[in-house]
Design a protein around this motif. Sequence first.
Motif, PDB file in Angstrom:
ATOM      1  N   ASP A 203       0.839  -1.197   0.000  1.00 16.26           N
ATOM      2  CA  ASP A 203       0.000   0.000   0.000  1.00 16.26           C
ATOM      3  C   ASP A 203       0.879   1.253   0.000  1.00 16.26           C
ATOM      4  OD1 ASP A 203      -1.830   2.088   0.637  1.00 16.26           O
ATOM      5  OD2 ASP A 203      -3.151   0.635   1.616  1.00 16.26           O
ATOM      6  N   PRO A 204       0.704   2.160  -0.991  1.00 13.54           N
ATOM      7  CA  PRO A 204       1.523   3.383  -0.988  1.00 13.54           C
ATOM      8  C   PRO A 204       1.272   4.266   0.230  1.00 13.54           C
ATOM      9  CG  PRO A 204      -0.207   3.503  -2.652  1.00 13.54           C
ATOM     10  CD  PRO A 204      -0.195   2.092  -2.150  1.00 13.54           C
ATOM     11  N   ASP A 205       0.160   4.016   0.926  1.00 16.93           N
ATOM     12  CA  ASP A 205      -0.133   4.769   2.148  1.00 16.93           C
ATOM     13  C   ASP A 205       0.311   4.003   3.395  1.00 16.93           C
ATOM     14  OD1 ASP A 205      -1.323   7.037   0.912  1.00 16.93           O
ATOM     15  OD2 ASP A 205      -3.159   5.881   0.591  1.00 16.93           O
ATOM     16  N   TRP A 206       1.211   3.010   3.205  1.00 15.78           N
ATOM     17  CA  TRP A 206       1.696   2.250   4.351  1.00 15.78           C
ATOM     18  C   TRP A 206       2.216   3.190   5.435  1.00 15.78           C
ATOM     19  CZ3 TRP A 206       6.275   1.785   7.048  1.00 15.78           C
ATOM     20  CH2 TRP A 206       6.372   0.698   7.932  1.00 15.78           C
ATOM     21  N   ALA A 207       1.903   2.857   6.682  1.00 12.36           N
ATOM     22  CA  ALA A 207       2.378   3.639   7.824  1.00 12.36           C
ATOM     23  C   ALA A 207       2.916   2.692   8.883  1.00 12.36           C
ATOM     24  CB  ALA A 207       1.246   4.494   8.400  1.00 12.36           C
ATOM     25  N   ASP A 208       3.944   3.136   9.574  1.00 14.97           N
ATOM     26  CA  ASP A 208       4.592   2.324  10.597  1.00 14.97           C
ATOM     27  C   ASP A 208       3.785   2.387  11.887  1.00 14.97           C
ATOM     28  OD1 ASP A 208       6.334   0.743  11.952  1.00 14.97           O
ATOM     29  OD2 ASP A 208       7.970   2.206  12.047  1.00 14.97           O
ATOM     30  N   ARG A 213      -2.786  -2.689   7.936  1.00 12.25           N
ATOM     31  CA  ARG A 213      -3.149  -3.664   6.910  1.00 12.25           C
ATOM     32  C   ARG A 213      -3.540  -2.920   5.642  1.00 12.25           C
ATOM     33  NH1 ARG A 213      -3.357  -8.938   6.808  1.00 12.25           N
ATOM     34  NH2 ARG A 213      -4.548  -9.945   5.150  1.00 12.25           N
ATOM     35  N   GLY A 214      -2.875  -3.258   4.537  1.00 13.09           N
ATOM     36  CA  GLY A 214      -3.149  -2.615   3.262  1.00 13.09           C
ATOM     37  C   GLY A 214      -4.277  -3.298   2.508  1.00 13.09           C
ATOM     38  N   LYS A 215      -4.746  -2.639   1.458  1.00 13.89           N
ATOM     39  CA  LYS A 215      -5.893  -3.135   0.692  1.00 13.89           C
ATOM     40  C   LYS A 215      -5.611  -4.457   0.002  1.00 13.89           C
ATOM     41  CE  LYS A 215      -6.065   0.746  -1.646  1.00 13.89           C
ATOM     42  NZ  LYS A 215      -5.135   1.592  -0.867  1.00 13.89           N
ATOM     43  N   GLU A 216      -4.358  -4.700  -0.396  1.00 19.73           N
ATOM     44  CA  GLU A 216      -4.030  -5.907  -1.155  1.00 19.73           C
ATOM     45  C   GLU A 216      -3.196  -6.912  -0.370  1.00 19.73           C
ATOM     46  OE1 GLU A 216      -2.946  -5.473  -5.347  1.00 19.73           O
ATOM     47  OE2 GLU A 216      -3.160  -3.302  -5.119  1.00 19.73           O
ATOM     48  N   ASP A 217      -2.994  -6.686   0.922  1.00 14.92           N
ATOM     49  CA  ASP A 217      -2.124  -7.569   1.703  1.00 14.92           C
ATOM     50  C   ASP A 217      -2.591  -9.022   1.630  1.00 14.92           C
ATOM     51  OD1 ASP A 217      -0.686  -5.385   2.358  1.00 14.92           O
ATOM     52  OD2 ASP A 217      -1.199  -5.351   4.477  1.00 14.92           O
ATOM     53  N   VAL A 218      -1.636  -9.925   1.475  1.00 15.94           N
ATOM     54  CA  VAL A 218      -1.976 -11.348   1.349  1.00 15.94           C
ATOM     55  C   VAL A 218      -1.574 -12.156   2.579  1.00 15.94           C
ATOM     56  CG1 VAL A 218      -1.938 -11.353  -1.160  1.00 15.94           C
ATOM     57  CG2 VAL A 218       0.181 -11.792   0.080  1.00 15.94           C
ATOM     58  N   GLU A 219      -0.788 -11.560   3.499  1.00 20.49           N
ATOM     59  CA  GLU A 219      -0.463 -12.301   4.710  1.00 20.49           C
ATOM     60  C   GLU A 219      -1.701 -12.416   5.585  1.00 20.49           C
ATOM     61  OE1 GLU A 219       0.797  -8.046   6.050  1.00 20.49           O
ATOM     62  OE2 GLU A 219       0.736  -9.218   4.189  1.00 20.49           O
ATOM     63  N   SER A 220      -1.687 -13.371   6.505  1.00 17.76           N
ATOM     64  CA  SER A 220      -2.826 -13.599   7.384  1.00 17.76           C
ATOM     65  C   SER A 220      -2.935 -12.492   8.423  1.00 17.76           C
ATOM     66  CB  SER A 220      -2.686 -14.968   8.067  1.00 17.76           C
ATOM     67  OG  SER A 220      -2.520 -15.994   7.102  1.00 17.76           O
ATOM     68  N   GLU A 221      -4.081 -12.436   9.062  1.00 18.15           N
ATOM     69  CA  GLU A 221      -4.304 -11.458  10.124  1.00 18.15           C
ATOM     70  C   GLU A 221      -3.369 -11.735  11.296  1.00 18.15           C
ATOM     71  OE1 GLU A 221      -6.417  -8.943  10.094  1.00 18.15           O
ATOM     72  OE2 GLU A 221      -7.757  -9.379   8.400  1.00 18.15           O
TER      73      GLU A 221
END
Length: 292
Positions: A203-208, A213-221
């Motif tokens: 996500d280009p709006d990723w924040a630390d 969680r980004g819109k396209e993230d594929v890792e689990s919760e």
Amino acid sequence: MHKFQLNFWRCFTLCCAIFTASVLTYAADFEEEFNSAITPEEDPIKLFNGKDMEGLYTWLSDTGHEDPREVFTVKEGMINISGDGYGAVLTKQNYKNYHCVLEFKWESAWGKQVDKARDSGLLFTDGSDGGYNNIWPNSIEAQIIEGGVGDVLAVRGTDAEGNAMPMSVTAEIVLDRDGEKVWHKGGEKVTIQGGRINWYGRDPDWADVINFRGKEDVESETGEWTRMDVICEGDKAVIIVNGVIVNEIFDLTPQAGRLLVQTEGAELFVRRWELWPLGKAPEFDAADLKKE
């Protein structure tokens, strides 16, 4: 020739000779490391045997190979990395040409990281035991961070004399809105000796911030198991997260070495860490992640 010019060229020639000698030394070291590295042939190599830390060792930036705070323990068939400190659990052996399967899940966070994105990483093809100037050795990292699982980092180390060690990663990329490099099949080929190649959907709006969680993230919760596959074959590596190819790199230097999992301020559990022969790893099955 003017005395100043003569001295300059003498100095320049000496520096070139030293640089050339260093490059040749590194090349010889990497070749030896590659030739002596283990390749899984028939059966998988279980880097974590489910019982203890046999075949592994630990490193912490403040206590070295000692672990007085028990940052790394084995509990109920899992490696528990508490996150209290910065360092890693590493393999004792060097490896090459393998399909690595790692299953992990995040839990709590520590200290100054308590409000930040949970962070760790799987480092591979790392160089010699020097290069701990920045805690971790000269290596390539498959990033494990909320919102960025599958980013590639070129973690360039230094030798005992403070010289930068050889490190090179090439990928096909596009630039995102903020000018960051993002893996894109068929994109422009770029080579980095440090820095990062984002996974394709970061996500280009990723924040630390924690729980990002980004819109396209594929890792689990958070709190659920994620499977990461790193397939290293010669000078190429493919990174897969929960069955999805998220990054590809090639022209790697180095191409063999130990593997390690970081402690970087967040609690992490690892229940599976294996090296399979190329082409023989079990296919991803989402149902497997639900099994305890």
